[in-house]
Enzyme design. Structure first.
Site, PDB file in Angstrom:
ATOM      1  N   CYS A 195      -5.724  -1.006   1.240  1.00  0.00           N
ATOM      2  CA  CYS A 195      -5.255   0.152   1.999  1.00  0.00           C
ATOM      3  C   CYS A 195      -6.423   0.981   2.488  1.00  0.00           C
ATOM      4  O   CYS A 195      -7.406   1.149   1.787  1.00  0.00           O
ATOM      5  CB  CYS A 195      -4.384   1.018   1.099  1.00  0.00           C
ATOM      6  SG  CYS A 195      -2.759   0.341   0.863  1.00  0.00           S
TER       7      CYS A 195
ATOM      8  N   ARG B 238     -13.067   5.107  -0.810  1.00  0.00           N
ATOM      9  CA  ARG B 238     -12.960   4.050  -1.812  1.00  0.00           C
ATOM     10  C   ARG B 238     -14.299   3.421  -2.162  1.00  0.00           C
ATOM     11  O   ARG B 238     -14.535   2.219  -1.945  1.00  0.00           O
ATOM     12  CB  ARG B 238     -11.987   2.965  -1.336  1.00  0.00           C
ATOM     13  CG  ARG B 238     -10.557   3.460  -1.347  1.00  0.00           C
ATOM     14  CD  ARG B 238      -9.571   2.330  -1.493  1.00  0.00           C
ATOM     15  NE  ARG B 238      -8.509   2.694  -2.414  1.00  0.00           N
ATOM     16  CZ  ARG B 238      -7.527   1.885  -2.780  1.00  0.00           C
ATOM     17  NH1 ARG B 238      -7.471   0.657  -2.351  1.00  0.00           N
ATOM     18  NH2 ARG B 238      -6.617   2.286  -3.631  1.00  0.00           N
TER      19      ARG B 238
ATOM     20  N   ARG C 150       2.930  -5.971   0.683  1.00  0.00           N
ATOM     21  CA  ARG C 150       1.816  -6.156  -0.269  1.00  0.00           C
ATOM     22  C   ARG C 150       2.257  -5.821  -1.696  1.00  0.00           C
ATOM     23  O   ARG C 150       1.751  -6.416  -2.654  1.00  0.00           O
ATOM     24  CB  ARG C 150       0.637  -5.244   0.092  1.00  0.00           C
ATOM     25  CG  ARG C 150      -0.209  -5.698   1.258  1.00  0.00           C
ATOM     26  CD  ARG C 150      -1.441  -4.815   1.388  1.00  0.00           C
ATOM     27  NE  ARG C 150      -1.982  -4.541   0.060  1.00  0.00           N
ATOM     28  CZ  ARG C 150      -2.542  -3.407  -0.326  1.00  0.00           C
ATOM     29  NH1 ARG C 150      -2.676  -2.413   0.512  1.00  0.00           N
ATOM     30  NH2 ARG C 150      -2.991  -3.259  -1.551  1.00  0.00           N
TER      31      ARG C 150
HETATM   32  C1  UD1 Z   1      -5.989   1.444  -8.618  1.00  0.00           C
HETATM   33  C2  UD1 Z   1      -4.659   0.916  -8.137  1.00  0.00           C
HETATM   34  C3  UD1 Z   1      -4.101   1.776  -7.007  1.00  0.00           C
HETATM   35  C4  UD1 Z   1      -4.045   3.225  -7.445  1.00  0.00           C
HETATM   36  C5  UD1 Z   1      -5.383   3.688  -8.011  1.00  0.00           C
HETATM   37  C6  UD1 Z   1      -5.342   5.089  -8.615  1.00  0.00           C
HETATM   38  C7  UD1 Z   1      -4.808  -1.470  -8.526  1.00  0.00           C
HETATM   39  C8  UD1 Z   1      -4.834  -2.830  -7.922  1.00  0.00           C
HETATM   40  N1  UD1 Z   1      -4.828  -0.445  -7.668  1.00  0.00           N
HETATM   41  O1  UD1 Z   1      -6.887   1.375  -7.511  1.00  0.00           O
HETATM   42  O2  UD1 Z   1      -2.789   1.315  -6.697  1.00  0.00           O
HETATM   43  O3  UD1 Z   1      -3.728   4.038  -6.320  1.00  0.00           O
HETATM   44  O4  UD1 Z   1      -5.823   2.788  -9.057  1.00  0.00           O
HETATM   45  O5  UD1 Z   1      -4.381   5.154  -9.610  1.00  0.00           O
HETATM   46  O6  UD1 Z   1      -4.737  -1.292  -9.735  1.00  0.00           O
HETATM   47  N2  UD1 Z   1     -13.860   5.884  -7.146  1.00  0.00           N
HETATM   48  C9  UD1 Z   1     -15.200   6.156  -6.994  1.00  0.00           C
HETATM   49  N3  UD1 Z   1     -16.098   5.188  -7.333  1.00  0.00           N
HETATM   50  C10 UD1 Z   1     -15.716   3.982  -7.830  1.00  0.00           C
HETATM   51  C11 UD1 Z   1     -14.345   3.710  -8.005  1.00  0.00           C
HETATM   52  C12 UD1 Z   1     -13.437   4.684  -7.655  1.00  0.00           C
HETATM   53  O7  UD1 Z   1     -15.575   7.232  -6.546  1.00  0.00           O
HETATM   54  O8  UD1 Z   1     -16.586   3.145  -8.124  1.00  0.00           O
HETATM   55  C13 UD1 Z   1     -12.858   6.903  -6.753  1.00  0.00           C
HETATM   56  C14 UD1 Z   1     -11.966   6.385  -5.622  1.00  0.00           C
HETATM   57  O9  UD1 Z   1     -12.561   6.562  -4.371  1.00  0.00           O
HETATM   58  C15 UD1 Z   1     -10.733   7.225  -5.807  1.00  0.00           C
HETATM   59  C16 UD1 Z   1     -10.655   7.396  -7.338  1.00  0.00           C
HETATM   60  O10 UD1 Z   1     -11.960   7.109  -7.826  1.00  0.00           O
HETATM   61  O11 UD1 Z   1     -10.904   8.487  -5.206  1.00  0.00           O
HETATM   62  C17 UD1 Z   1      -9.646   6.485  -8.006  1.00  0.00           C
HETATM   63  O12 UD1 Z   1      -9.945   5.137  -7.702  1.00  0.00           O
HETATM   64  P1  UD1 Z   1      -9.619   3.942  -8.703  1.00  0.00           P
HETATM   65  O13 UD1 Z   1      -9.000   4.483  -9.935  1.00  0.00           O
HETATM   66  O14 UD1 Z   1     -10.847   3.117  -8.836  1.00  0.00           O
HETATM   67  O15 UD1 Z   1      -8.544   3.128  -7.891  1.00  0.00           O
HETATM   68  P2  UD1 Z   1      -8.447   1.553  -7.759  1.00  0.00           P
HETATM   69  O16 UD1 Z   1      -8.825   0.917  -9.029  1.00  0.00           O
HETATM   70  O17 UD1 Z   1      -9.098   1.112  -6.500  1.00  0.00           O
END
Ligand code: UD1
Length: 419
Positions: A118, A123, A398
Site C-alpha cells: 500500500c 514506510r 489483497r
Molecule cells: C504491519 C502490517 C500492516 C499494519 C502495520 C501497523 C503486515 C503484513 N502488515 O505493517 O497491516 O498496518 O503493521 O500495524 O503485518 N517504521 C519506521 N521504520 C521501520 C519500520 C517501520 O519508521 O523500519 C514506521 C512506519 O513507517 C510506520 C510505523 O513504523 O509509520 C509502523 O510500521 P510497521 O509496524 O513496521 O508496519 P508494517 O510491519 O509494515
C-alpha cells in the site's frame, strides 16, 4: 481486451447471517517467510485465499522452495536456492520484506529491491536494517536495492525506536538461529507476532516474551518442520462489524476472537452497537443509531491503524462530531476525499480527521487506492442511499477473501463486475 473489475453496490440493506473469519493475513505472511528457516515441511493451516498470500507463495517458489497448497493449508519444504527477491515481486508486495531476516539467517545473504504494498506514508525500513546490523549483518544500499550479508549472525540487545511489527518479526526470524541470545527491547506486541512465535517454537526455536515489549531469543543450531494455525483476522472481523454498524442488522462472526479485539470492539460499543461473544463466535448487532466517537490509532493493544478507514466510514453515519487521529502512518487518509464524494463532512487537521456524521451519505463513483481505505469505502457504500461504484478492487482483494460474497450472503446488494 481484459477490462478492470469494479464493485457495484446498492446501499441501505440490513445485514443478517453468519460470517466465518479465517487466519489473519498479517500472521500468515511472516509465518510463510519463517518456513525457509528449515528444509523440513512447514504447514500453515486456515490461510485466507487472498492475493497477498498468492504473491508470498510466488516469492517462495521463486526462491526455489517447494510449495504445496491443499485448500487453506500451505506447506513449504526444501532449501532456498536464490537469495534475491525478484524486483517485480518485491515492488508489488511489501511483505517480501519479511523474507529478509529468514533468508539472511538461512543463506548468509539477501538482496531486496524496493518493496511495494500500500502507498501509505514513507514506510521506511531503517528499524529492520539497524537491527540486522546489530546482529552482525553488513547492509549495503544500491540504487534500487538493499543487500545484507553475514557469515554468522550473532545475538545482541536491540532497542527498537518504534514497535514496528515487520521489524520485530524480521529480527525474531534473523535471530532464532544466531549464535547467542538476542533481546528485542521495545518490540511490537501484536497477536500476529505471537502466532509467528508459536510456529517458531513448534519448529524448535527458543523464543519468549512475545506479546510483551521485551522478546528474548536464544539461538539454536537447527529447526525442524511443524504445522501451525494462525490467529484469526481481527481486521476482517472488525470490517464486518463496521458494515453491520452502518447498515443495521445482526451477524454472527464465527472465529472472531474477542480476546485480541478489545481495542477494535471498544469504539463500536461507545457508538451504540451491541455485541456478545460465546464459544469463539461474536454476535454483533446494530440498530443504526450510531453515536459519535473519538478514536486514535496506535500500536497493539491500541486501536489498529488497519481499522481506521473502516471505522471512519461508521463515523460518517454517527449523529454528531467524531474524530479519528492516525498516529501510526503518515498520509493514511486517501479515502477521505472519496468519502466526501458521498456527502461526508470531514475536515482534516494534521493527523486528525473531524467527521460530522449528521449529513447523510449517498452513492457515488469511488476509487480505492489502498487496501484498508478501499474496505472503508466499501463499508460506506453499503450504508449509503443509492448506488455506488468502487474501482481499485485489486487493493481490497489483497486482504479480503471474496468480500462481495461475504456481504451478498448477508443481504447486502453488491456485485463484482468487469467494465
Ligand atoms: C504491519 C502490517 C500492516 C499494519 C502495520 C501497523 C503486515 C503484513 N502488515 O505493517 O497491516 O498496518 O503493521 O500495524 O503485518 N517504521 C519506521 N521504520 C521501520 C519500520 C517501520 O519508521 O523500519 C514506521 C512506519 O513507517 C510506520 C510505523 O513504523 O509509520 C509502523 O510500521 P510497521 O509496524 O513496521 O508496519 P508494517 O510491519 O509494515
Amino acid at each position: 481486451m481484459k477490462g478492470k473489475e469494479i464493485f457495484v453496490i446498492r446501499g441501505g440493506n440490513p445485514l443478517y447471517g453468519k460470517v466465518v473469519v479465517h487466519g489473519a493475513k498479517n500472521a500468515v505472511l511472516p509465518m510463510l517467510a519463517a518456513s525457509v528457516l528449515t528444509a523440513d515441511k512447514v504447514s500453515i493451516c486456515d490461510c485466507p485465499l487472498i492475493s497477498d498470500v498468492d504473491d508470498m507463495v510466488r516469492v517462495l517458489e521463486t526462491l526455489g522452495v517447494t510449495v504445496e497448497r491443499k485448500g487453506r493449508e500451505i506447506s513449504v519444504s526444501g532449501s532456498p536456492k536464490m537469495t534475491e527477491i525478484p524486483s517485480h515481486l518485491a515492488c508489488a508486495m511489501r511483505s517480501s520484506v519479511f523474507m529478509l531476516g529468514a533468508l539472511l539467517s538461512e543463506t548468509g545473504e539477501v538482496r531486496l529491491f524496493a518493496p511495494g504494498g500500500c502507498r501509505i506514508g514513507a514506510r521506511p525500513l531503517d528499524i529492520h536494517f539497524d537491527g540486522l546490523t546489530r546482529l552482525g549483518a553488513k547492509v549495503e544500499y544500491g540504487e534500487d536495492f538493499v543487500q545484507c550479508t553475514a557469515d554468522k549472525l550473532k545475538g545482541a540487545d536491540i532497542v527498537l525506536k518504534y514497535p514496528s511489527v515487520g521489524a520485530t518479526e524480521n529480527l525474531i526470524m534473523a535471530s532464532v538461529k544466531a549464535r547467542g541470545t538476542t533481546r528485542l527491547i521495545g518490540a511490537a506486541r501484536e497477536p500476529e507476532i505471537c502466532s509467528l512465535v508459536r510456529l517458531l517454537r513448534k519448529m524448535g526455536a527458543d523464543v519468549s516474551g512475545e506479546g510483551t515489549p521485551v522478546i528474548t531469543v536464544r539461538g539454536v543450531d537447527d529447526l525442524d518442520g511443524a504445522s501451525c494455525i494462525p490467529v484469526t483476522d481481527r481486521i476482517v472481523a472488525g470490517t464486518v462489524m463496521a458494515a453491520v454498524a452502518v447498515c443495521g442488522g445482526r451477524v454472527e462472526i464465527v472465529g472472531g476472537d474477542a480476546d485480541i479485539m478489545g481495542a477494535v470492539i471498544s469504539p463500536f460499543l461507545t457508538s451504540h452497537t451491541f455485541l456478545v461473544e460465546h464459544g469463539g463466535v461474536i454476535v454483533f448487532e446494530s440498530d443504526k443509531m450510531l453515536l459519535p466517537t473519538d478514536v486514535s490509532t496506535g500500536p497493539y493493544p491500541l486501536f489498529p491503524t488497519d481499522m481506521q478507514a473502516p471505522f471512519m466510514a461508521c463515523q460518517c453515519y454517527a449523529c454528531g462530531l467524531s474524530s479519528m487521529r492516525e498516529t501510526v502512518f503518515e498520509d493514511r487518509f486517501a479515502h477521505v476525499g472519496e468519502l466526501r464524494k458521498m456527502g461526508a463532512d470531514i475536515a482534516l487537521a494534521g493527523n486528525t480527521a473531524f467527521v460530522d456524521g449528521s449529513r447523510g451519505m449517498h452513492g457515488a463513483n469511488l476509487c480505492a487506492s489502498d487496501l484498508r481505505g478501499g474496505a472503508g469505502l466499501l463499508v460506506a457504500a453499503l450504508g449509503a442511499d443509492g448506488e455506488s461504484t468502487l474501482e481499485g478492487v485489486r487493493y481490497i482483494d489483497r486482504g479480503y477473501e471474496n468480500i462481495e460474497e461475504i456481504f451478498a450472503l448477508l443481504g447486502g446488494k453488491i456485485a463484482r463486475q468487469r467494465t
